[in-house]
Design a protein around this motif. Structure first.
Motif, PDB file in Angstrom:
ATOM      1  N   THR A  82       0.843  -1.203   0.000  1.00  0.00           N
ATOM      2  CA  THR A  82       0.000   0.000   0.000  1.00  0.00           C
ATOM      3  C   THR A  82       0.874   1.248   0.000  1.00  0.00           C
ATOM      4  O   THR A  82       1.988   1.247   0.519  1.00  0.00           O
ATOM      5  CB  THR A  82      -0.897   0.098   1.259  1.00  0.00           C
ATOM      6  N   THR A  84       0.531   5.283   1.139  1.00  0.00           N
ATOM      7  CA  THR A  84      -0.298   6.299   1.773  1.00  0.00           C
ATOM      8  C   THR A  84       0.363   7.652   1.564  1.00  0.00           C
ATOM      9  O   THR A  84       1.535   7.830   1.892  1.00  0.00           O
ATOM     10  CB  THR A  84      -0.452   6.048   3.282  1.00  0.00           C
ATOM     11  N   GLN A 105      -1.989   3.816   9.611  1.00  0.00           N
ATOM     12  CA  GLN A 105      -1.641   3.344   8.265  1.00  0.00           C
ATOM     13  C   GLN A 105      -0.403   2.458   8.238  1.00  0.00           C
ATOM     14  O   GLN A 105       0.051   2.075   7.156  1.00  0.00           O
ATOM     15  CB  GLN A 105      -1.408   4.545   7.337  1.00  0.00           C
ATOM     16  N   SER A 113       4.618  -1.148   3.002  1.00  0.00           N
ATOM     17  CA  SER A 113       3.889   0.097   2.868  1.00  0.00           C
ATOM     18  C   SER A 113       4.850   1.241   2.595  1.00  0.00           C
ATOM     19  O   SER A 113       5.904   1.331   3.229  1.00  0.00           O
ATOM     20  CB  SER A 113       3.115   0.353   4.161  1.00  0.00           C
TER      21      SER A 113
END
Lengths: 267, 267
Positions: A82, A84, A105, A113
């Motif tokens: 992911t 962010t 997050q 991430s």
């Protein structure tokens, strides 16, 4: 990949640096195999679910944070990855402590991430624009150290990449945005305004490096005037970080029934 | 409301204690005005949006955490109040650091939040049931201290209430659950199983008090054998905590236009 927290960091670094490469093609030739290796490693990382990997991307406006994410991670399985992007905090985010929206997050075990900007913005913008006093900045550095210490001790690998461009290169990139219709959407007049605070930001970054570069959560300084070298180096750091974990696919759980039984049932 | 972190705490406390009260009616007569005061204070707290208030409720099974929330906060404006009950972590929660799910639920400024169980479960259950070694417990205590330090320095007031019942009283309450059809749903056979670990839990709580009672995030020990005294004391602690903040309604923002202009427009 210079780690040095004595004295100032940025003046010693040449943003035009290209490592051992003499041209773009040389670096790009290495990108393909590295990306394949990243995909392999991520597959094991996801299967093993032992660690999480958090990659923090910081840098001046136009230093290429978006481009780095795009070029480094485009070959990765999106199921385990992911990104962010942290923009101006919302009202709800501002009503909480400064780590609240960031902590939410952080990646689960098995996941990678990338933070496009991060909690480090909270010791940059409010500091440069006057709201944050020295004591508060200092306090936040302590909270950031504790937060990252907790994450790493709970099995999150943290690497922090600072994309280092020169002031001239930044102007060049802003001008590109004005000239290329495909990049118009990226142009923001406030970017020009922020250029006036270039030195203040560089100072603030020096303090960030001094206060928060730790063995378990290192800062990597990436010369970023040449996009291709920036991408190569960032990718290389991510791959090296994963290689160091000596990942392996989990063995069959010994609690699961003997497979031979399943293949030739007794009854 | 005894604060003492030298030596053991719980053996010194009498769970049958009722403060200066000789009976239930005396305490309940004081509840009404205290609840009204809580509602007034919450209104200013919500308007001012300067602090957040986090109330952590811990205690052995049947110590009355649900009942305390119900009786202490039933008069409060629910718009500014939330309760979060932390049960067995979900798969996604377990895949993150142990503070992740807790941090997400911390209150925004202006809000009051009660945690029915909390991050302290993570240094209780896994410890008593063998999975967690000493080094890990110690590490988690450090992370909890840092986390609460960060929250308080970022303007969250933290109070931690330990509801203290005796082992006999617990049995009595479990039996009530079996006898009263309105309480059957609360009965869980594992509660009886957990009673075998009573001393281990008490030990684990002693360490929690020793390691995490801080001026800015104190533990309050609440004698809880008598529900009415438990409720009175918990309510009193919350009210006193808010009184200490010297709350006041925010003044009209000086940036808003002069009201006289709005009342008698010049044009």
């Amino acid at each position: 990949m210079i780690k040095d927290t004595d004295g100032k960091i940025l003046p010693k670094l040449n943003p035009d640096e290209t490592g051992g490469f003499t041209n773009k093609e040389e670096a790009e030739a290495k990108m393909g195999p590295l990306k394949e290796r990243l995909a392999e490693l991520q597959d094991i990382f996801f299967a093993q679910k032992k660690h999480a990997l958090l990659i923090v991307l910081q840098g001046m406006d136009s230093s290429g944070k978006d481009g780095t994410v795009k070029h480094v991670f485009s070959g990765i399985n999106p199921q385990g990855f992911t990104v962010t992007s942290f923009k101006k905090p919302t009202l709800d985010e501002s009503a909480h402590d400064f780590l609240w929206r960031v902590h939410k997050q952080t990646p689960a075990k098995g996941y990678i991430s990338a933070f496009n900007r991060s909690h480090y913005e909270e010791v940059l913008v409010p500091r440069v624009h006057g709201g944050q006093d020295k004591a508060e900045t200092k306090r936040r550095f302590r909270h950031i150290r504790h937060f990252e210490e907790m994450l790493t001790e709970e099995n999150t690998i943290i690497i922090k990449l600072f994309l280092h461009i020169s002031k001239d290169k930044q102007l060049e990139k802003i001008q590109e945005r004005l000239q290329d219709p495909a990049k118009h959407w990226k142009f923001d007049v406030s970017d020009l305004e922020e250029r006036k605070y270039w030195n203040d930001y560089q100072e603030a970054y020096e303090d960030i490096f001094k206060e928060t570069a730790k063995d378990n959560a290192p800062w990597y300084w990436i010369p970023a005037n040449h996009r291709w070298f920036r991408n190569y180096l960032a990718l290389n750091i991510v791959v090296k970080t994963l290689e160091k974990l000596k990942l392996s696919y989990p063995k069959l759980n010994t609690l699961t029934p003997d497979i031979s039984e399943l293949i030739s049932p007794r009854h």
